[in-house]
Structures are given as C-alpha cells and as structure tokens.
Design a protein around this motif. Sequence first.
Motif, PDB file in Angstrom:
ATOM      1  N   GLU A 164     -20.576-107.715  74.100  1.00  0.00           N
ATOM      2  CA  GLU A 164     -20.865-109.573  74.419  1.00  0.00           C
ATOM      3  C   GLU A 164     -19.939-109.868  73.303  1.00  0.00           C
ATOM      4  OE1 GLU A 164     -23.426-112.219  75.952  1.00  0.00           O
ATOM      5  OE2 GLU A 164     -23.727-110.711  77.667  1.00  0.00           O
ATOM      6  N   LYS A 165     -20.479-109.442  71.867  1.00  0.00           N
ATOM      7  CA  LYS A 165     -20.111-109.937  70.488  1.00  0.00           C
ATOM      8  C   LYS A 165     -18.818-108.888  70.771  1.00  0.00           C
ATOM      9  CE  LYS A 165     -22.036-109.791  65.850  1.00  0.00           C
ATOM     10  NZ  LYS A 165     -21.941-109.335  64.576  1.00  0.00           N
ATOM     11  N   ALA A 166     -18.007-107.979  70.223  1.00  0.00           N
ATOM     12  CA  ALA A 166     -16.873-107.776  70.672  1.00  0.00           C
ATOM     13  C   ALA A 166     -16.041-108.266  71.636  1.00  0.00           C
ATOM     14  CB  ALA A 166     -17.337-105.782  70.671  1.00  0.00           C
ATOM     15  N   TRP A 167     -16.454-108.872  72.378  1.00  0.00           N
ATOM     16  CA  TRP A 167     -15.517-109.476  74.032  1.00  0.00           C
ATOM     17  C   TRP A 167     -15.104-111.114  73.660  1.00  0.00           C
ATOM     18  CZ3 TRP A 167     -12.447-108.519  77.451  1.00  0.00           C
ATOM     19  CH2 TRP A 167     -10.995-109.445  78.442  1.00  0.00           C
ATOM     20  N   LEU A 168     -16.227-111.568  72.987  1.00  0.00           N
ATOM     21  CA  LEU A 168     -16.262-112.911  72.224  1.00  0.00           C
ATOM     22  C   LEU A 168     -15.256-112.945  71.179  1.00  0.00           C
ATOM     23  CD1 LEU A 168     -20.054-113.903  72.732  1.00  0.00           C
ATOM     24  CD2 LEU A 168     -17.962-114.363  73.791  1.00  0.00           C
ATOM     25  N   TYR A 169     -15.282-112.264  70.251  1.00  0.00           N
ATOM     26  CA  TYR A 169     -14.029-112.321  68.992  1.00  0.00           C
ATOM     27  C   TYR A 169     -12.773-112.117  69.995  1.00  0.00           C
ATOM     28  CZ  TYR A 169     -17.642-112.311  65.409  1.00  0.00           C
ATOM     29  OH  TYR A 169     -18.817-113.246  64.269  1.00  0.00           O
ATOM     30  N   ARG A 170     -12.717-111.414  70.600  1.00  0.00           N
ATOM     31  CA  ARG A 170     -10.567-111.057  71.108  1.00  0.00           C
ATOM     32  C   ARG A 170     -10.718-111.575  72.463  1.00  0.00           C
ATOM     33  NH1 ARG A 170     -13.964-106.845  68.502  1.00  0.00           N
ATOM     34  NH2 ARG A 170     -12.742-105.625  66.514  1.00  0.00           N
ATOM     35  N   SER A 171     -11.786-112.705  72.463  1.00  0.00           N
ATOM     36  CA  SER A 171     -10.965-113.226  73.889  1.00  0.00           C
ATOM     37  C   SER A 171      -9.996-114.251  73.624  1.00  0.00           C
ATOM     38  CB  SER A 171     -11.947-114.116  74.424  1.00  0.00           C
ATOM     39  OG  SER A 171     -12.974-115.027  73.159  1.00  0.00           O
ATOM     40  N   GLY A 172      -9.199-114.255  72.248  1.00  0.00           N
ATOM     41  CA  GLY A 172      -8.105-115.135  72.239  1.00  0.00           C
ATOM     42  C   GLY A 172      -6.972-113.742  71.868  1.00  0.00           C
ATOM     43  N   CYS A 173      -7.207-113.126  72.421  1.00  0.00           N
ATOM     44  CA  CYS A 173      -6.216-111.625  73.394  1.00  0.00           C
ATOM     45  C   CYS A 173      -5.949-112.294  73.917  1.00  0.00           C
ATOM     46  CB  CYS A 173      -6.646-110.710  71.901  1.00  0.00           C
ATOM     47  SG  CYS A 173      -6.244-111.013  70.961  1.00  0.00           S
ATOM     48  N   GLU A 174      -4.098-111.302  74.972  1.00  0.00           N
ATOM     49  CA  GLU A 174      -4.047-111.793  75.773  1.00  0.00           C
ATOM     50  C   GLU A 174      -4.392-109.632  76.314  1.00  0.00           C
ATOM     51  OE1 GLU A 174      -2.187-114.602  75.148  1.00  0.00           O
ATOM     52  OE2 GLU A 174      -1.430-113.048  73.817  1.00  0.00           O
ATOM     53  N   ALA A 189     -16.386-105.802  83.253  1.00  0.00           N
ATOM     54  CA  ALA A 189     -17.603-106.516  83.834  1.00  0.00           C
ATOM     55  C   ALA A 189     -17.875-107.913  82.634  1.00  0.00           C
ATOM     56  CB  ALA A 189     -18.397-105.446  84.245  1.00  0.00           C
ATOM     57  N   VAL A 190     -17.628-107.069  81.620  1.00  0.00           N
ATOM     58  CA  VAL A 190     -17.579-108.406  80.544  1.00  0.00           C
ATOM     59  C   VAL A 190     -17.353-109.411  80.970  1.00  0.00           C
ATOM     60  CG1 VAL A 190     -18.600-108.453  77.905  1.00  0.00           C
ATOM     61  CG2 VAL A 190     -19.546-106.488  78.772  1.00  0.00           C
TER      62      VAL A 190
END
Length: 446
Positions: A164-174, A189-190
């Motif tokens: 989840e941490k990897a996704w959260l930090y990069r959630s501002g990218c398309e 899935a995450v």
Amino acid sequence: MLAVADSDSYLKWAAGLLDAMPPDWISELAVVRSPIAPSESQIRAAVSGTRMERRAGQHAGSTVATASAHIEPSDGGAGVPMNGCAPGSSDDDGGAAGDRRWTGPPVLSARRLRRTAERFRPDVVLLACTGPVVDVLAAEILSDLRPRPVFVSGLPGISVPATEKAWLYRSGCELFVVHSGREVREFSAVGRELGGGGGVALARLPYLDLGSFEPAQRDKVIFATQAKVPRRREERENVLLALAALADARPDLEVVVKLRARDYERQTHNERHHYERLWLAMAGEGRVRLDAVRFAAGPMHEHLARAAGFVTVSSTAALEAIARNVPLLVLSDFGVSAEMINLVFEGSGCLGTLDDLAKGDFRVPGEDWCRANYFHDDTESDWLGRIEELVASAREGSLVPARSLLDGPDHAPARRRARLRLELPPRVLRYGYRAKRRMRRYLKAF
C-alpha cells in the motif's frame, strides 16, 4: 519525456526505460539533488549500456567545455549538472575549452529541475524516484507545469508483494509501471481497494536486455549485495564466510562481491553493515584471507559477462543473471518472506543455502516460472501504448489528473520534510541533522 531520478537504482531503471522507447521520442534524463543522489561513478554504472551512455560519450568526444559531475553549491542554489548545463540550455558555465571529460545526466536542485521542465515542456514526466520524492515532485514542485504533463512512476525491480505504501506515494501519477503480470494484478487490486492514482501498466524490466550476450570465458562467481537484507551483522558475516569457503574450494573461480555503492557512497537505502568494511574487519581478525574475494562496483551486466555463477539474497540482479543464462542461487537461510524481498523466487528452483554456496551448487530456474515472472513476451508489455493514450487525452484536454491520496493536512508535515531534502544542499542538511541531535542530547541532560 523528461525522466527524473533521485538514487542509483532508480537512475538505472529510468535510463533503461528511456532506452526502450521509440527512437523518435525526444527524451532527457536528470538527477534531482538529494542526500541519496548517486556519485559520478554510480551514475556511470547506472547508465552503462544505454543510449544515455552513448549520448554522454558523444558529448565527451566534442570540444564543449564541461564541469564536474556533482557540485553542491553552498548558497542553496541550483546544482551544477555534469555537462555544465540543463537539458536544452546552452553551455555557458563550464571549464576550460577542449575538456573532453565524460558527461552524463545532470544533477539539479529542485529549483533548477523546475526551470528545466518549464523550458523542455515535456508531454510526459517519468518520476523514477523513491516514494516521498515522487509525491512531492508531482504534488508541488512540478504540479502546475503548463501544459500539464502526464506523470508516470513505478518501481525499479522486484515488487512482490505489492504494498500500500508504494501505491500511496505514487497515487498522484497517471500511470504506475511494473514488470510482471503478478505485479500488475497485485497493484491493480491495491489501487481498487485504496482508490486514487491512475492505471497500472506492464513493461519488461529494462536491465534484462543490457550488454552483450555473446559467450565469454566463465570464470567468476558474482555475489550481488543489497543494503536492506540481510539486516544483522552476523548474517552478513556468514555470507562472507561462505564466499571465502567457495574461494578456497574453487581456486579456478574468482569470487567477486559486486557492490551497489562503496562505503563512502550513498544508495537508495542506508546500509548499516557494509560488506567491504565487514570483510576488512574479519581479515584483520584472521577469520578470512584478505585476498580470497574481490570487491568491485560498476555495471552489473559487465560483471555477468564472465560469470559462471551468481548468488544473492534477493537482488533484482538475479533476473539479469537468468537473462544471461548464468546459473544462480538465491539464499534462503535468512527466510523467504516479504521482508526479505524474495517471495517471488518460491517455486523457481533457485532457492538454496549458504552450504550450497560454499560448494558452488548453482541452479537454473524452470521455464514456467520464468514466463510467469518477468520474462513475459514483449507483446504483453503495454506501457508505451498506455502513455501514448494518456498524452493524446492530455492534448485534447480530456485527461483527468490522478488524485493523490496524500493531499490534505495529515500528510502535509511529511511532504514539507521531503521537499526540504530536495531544496537544501545535502551538506546543509547534514549540519542541520547534527545540530538537532546535539540539541536533543543537551535537553535530555535536564
């Protein structure tokens, strides 16, 4: 495309991805200055075998004046890039005419990176950086570029299991780029569970196609180190003892410890017990022969060219060894788990022990495992097509920017700290950290 990296592993990943782009795409690569920015030798190794190395060689072969690779100005201003200029700018601040030094990706302060992006006006910005740096670049430093580029990020190696941490930090990218079908499924899935972010795309790991695959003399065993695992000093010493035993048992083989960074260099993750430092201490105690193994840095693909065997705890370089038909061993003595970053090798047939290493018992993975993990057919990779679609939407004005899950007051202090690490020269940050520690010790006395 403008690619931005902040450390050695991400720089290698970015240079490799740029190499896989169509030749008519215009690209630039830069390193954002930070406490973990790579040294000149690390930069050379990271871009080795890619078009960025060839471009640097062309610059070095000209009579254009060049500056040194990495200069940190004391006034907190812009960093000096390796060729004395930012991408697309004129070379007006270099050294003596006729200097033919190697020139590579520039190391830029956050301020100068912003100015570079404004001049370059990229359709796409590849944020090849650690999570907090991706977040602050996309959310603040580069957020209001006009026209707004498509932001792409991802992870530079084995990413199983998805976090989840990897996704959260990069959630501002398309777009989030990963490198196996399993990683696509897990991160998708995450993303569905957490929301935010954009899509997940598949790309072949760029390292797998670097360097020559022509047969060569196979007379080396390469141990690929990692900063994070194993963590304990005695575990690392046990690895070195097994390597020393292998060197004694097989004098026909040169045992090489391939370092990500020398003891004085920084890397993506801090390394508390550096292997070379441990070896020197063990040799001083008489536990190993000083010359039993050799320590070396440099590009991994060059080391693998003469490798008869390869060993690691969980390095992505294991995949490079597989791509070059080098028998390998993934050590399981310290556990097979998410923490050890080696879960993906379950079922590969490559897991083994330190005793296996001492005997030189290396393995070859099964074809089914390879197809399921990182060695998919090139036609399955969709990252370039997804980028083209996003750029077309941006030009039409129909692109909906990704929504970062870290916007808001709860994450604001962490984002400020991340920005500070980019905006202040590393030397100033070190002074600040030391002063903070001294103040804490002083206050504890009361």
